[in-house]
Motif scaffolding. Structure first.
Motif, PDB file in Angstrom:
ATOM      1  N   ASN A 154      36.958  29.301  53.919  1.00  0.00           N
ATOM      2  CA  ASN A 154      37.353  30.705  53.946  1.00  0.00           C
ATOM      3  C   ASN A 154      36.214  31.531  54.550  1.00  0.00           C
TER       4      ASN A 154
ATOM      5  N   THR B 293      40.432  32.922  43.890  1.00  0.00           N
ATOM      6  CA  THR B 293      40.873  31.789  44.704  1.00  0.00           C
ATOM      7  C   THR B 293      41.881  30.950  43.938  1.00  0.00           C
TER       8      THR B 293
ATOM      9  N   ASP C 126      45.089  32.834  44.026  1.00  0.00           N
ATOM     10  CA  ASP C 126      45.728  32.717  45.342  1.00  0.00           C
ATOM     11  C   ASP C 126      46.392  31.357  45.521  1.00  0.00           C
TER      12      ASP C 126
ATOM     13  N   VAL D  48      49.833  34.745  47.339  1.00  0.00           N
ATOM     14  CA  VAL D  48      49.919  36.144  47.732  1.00  0.00           C
ATOM     15  C   VAL D  48      49.422  36.293  49.169  1.00  0.00           C
ATOM     16  N   ASP D  49      50.155  37.054  49.980  1.00  0.00           N
ATOM     17  CA  ASP D  49      49.712  37.332  51.350  1.00  0.00           C
ATOM     18  C   ASP D  49      49.868  38.829  51.602  1.00  0.00           C
TER      19      ASP D  49
ATOM     20  N   LYS E 203      45.831  34.736  56.914  1.00  0.00           N
ATOM     21  CA  LYS E 203      46.224  34.979  55.529  1.00  0.00           C
ATOM     22  C   LYS E 203      45.225  35.933  54.902  1.00  0.00           C
TER      23      LYS E 203
ATOM     24  N   GLY F 168      44.756  37.096  51.146  1.00  0.00           N
ATOM     25  CA  GLY F 168      45.142  37.068  49.745  1.00  0.00           C
ATOM     26  C   GLY F 168      44.236  37.947  48.909  1.00  0.00           C
ATOM     27  N   ILE F 169      44.331  37.761  47.609  1.00  0.00           N
ATOM     28  CA  ILE F 169      43.506  38.527  46.677  1.00  0.00           C
ATOM     29  C   ILE F 169      42.034  38.202  46.892  1.00  0.00           C
ATOM     30  N   THR F 170      41.727  36.937  47.155  1.00  0.00           N
ATOM     31  CA  THR F 170      40.337  36.523  47.390  1.00  0.00           C
ATOM     32  C   THR F 170      39.745  37.265  48.573  1.00  0.00           C
TER      33      THR F 170
END
Length: 126
Positions: free
Chosen positions: A18, A68, A71, A76-77, A97, A99-101
């Motif tokens: 990531n 993470t 996610d 979630v996107d 993507k 996400g929350i992370t």
């Protein structure tokens, strides 16, 4: 046991690959380096400030791990909420993507960048 090992390997792989997490760790290291250099320059080692920063950084790392995991479970996107033009720009940058992370990593990166800039400032210029 193999399921736990596979999940742990997937978690580590997700974190390592990531770009937002990698940028956050670079920002955290830069903040630690510049904070140490600033403390050395002014000869004011303050353990209370140091431990507060360490606790804050440990909290960031723990929350990135938790986000993470969330996610990985929730898928979630947040990119789908953005206009198509912004999604095309993000896709061109390699972000497919969000996400929350990634969202919280961006917030943490901005916080760390502010701290780096504060540490780089010289307070004797007035």
């Amino acid at each position: 046991m193999q399921i736990v090992n596979a999940f742990f390997i997937r978690l580590v792989s997700t974190l390592v690959n990531n770009i937002f997490v990698n940028l956050l760790f670079i920002a955290v290291c830069a903040d630690m380096i510049f904070g140490t250099l600033r403390a050395a320059k002014y000869r004011c080692w303050n353990s209370a400030v140091g431990i507060d920063g360490a606790i804050r950084k440990a909290g960031m790392v723990a929350s990135v791990l938790l986000f993470t995991l969330m996610d990985m479970l929730l898928l979630v996107d947040l990119l789908s909420w953005l206009p198509a033009e912004v999604r095309n720009i993000m896709d061109a940058m390699g972000v497919v993507k969000m996400g929350i992370t990634e969202l919280f990593c961006l917030l943490f990166i901005m916080y760390e960048a502010t701290s780096v800039l504060k540490n780089m400032l010289s307070y004797d210029i007035i």
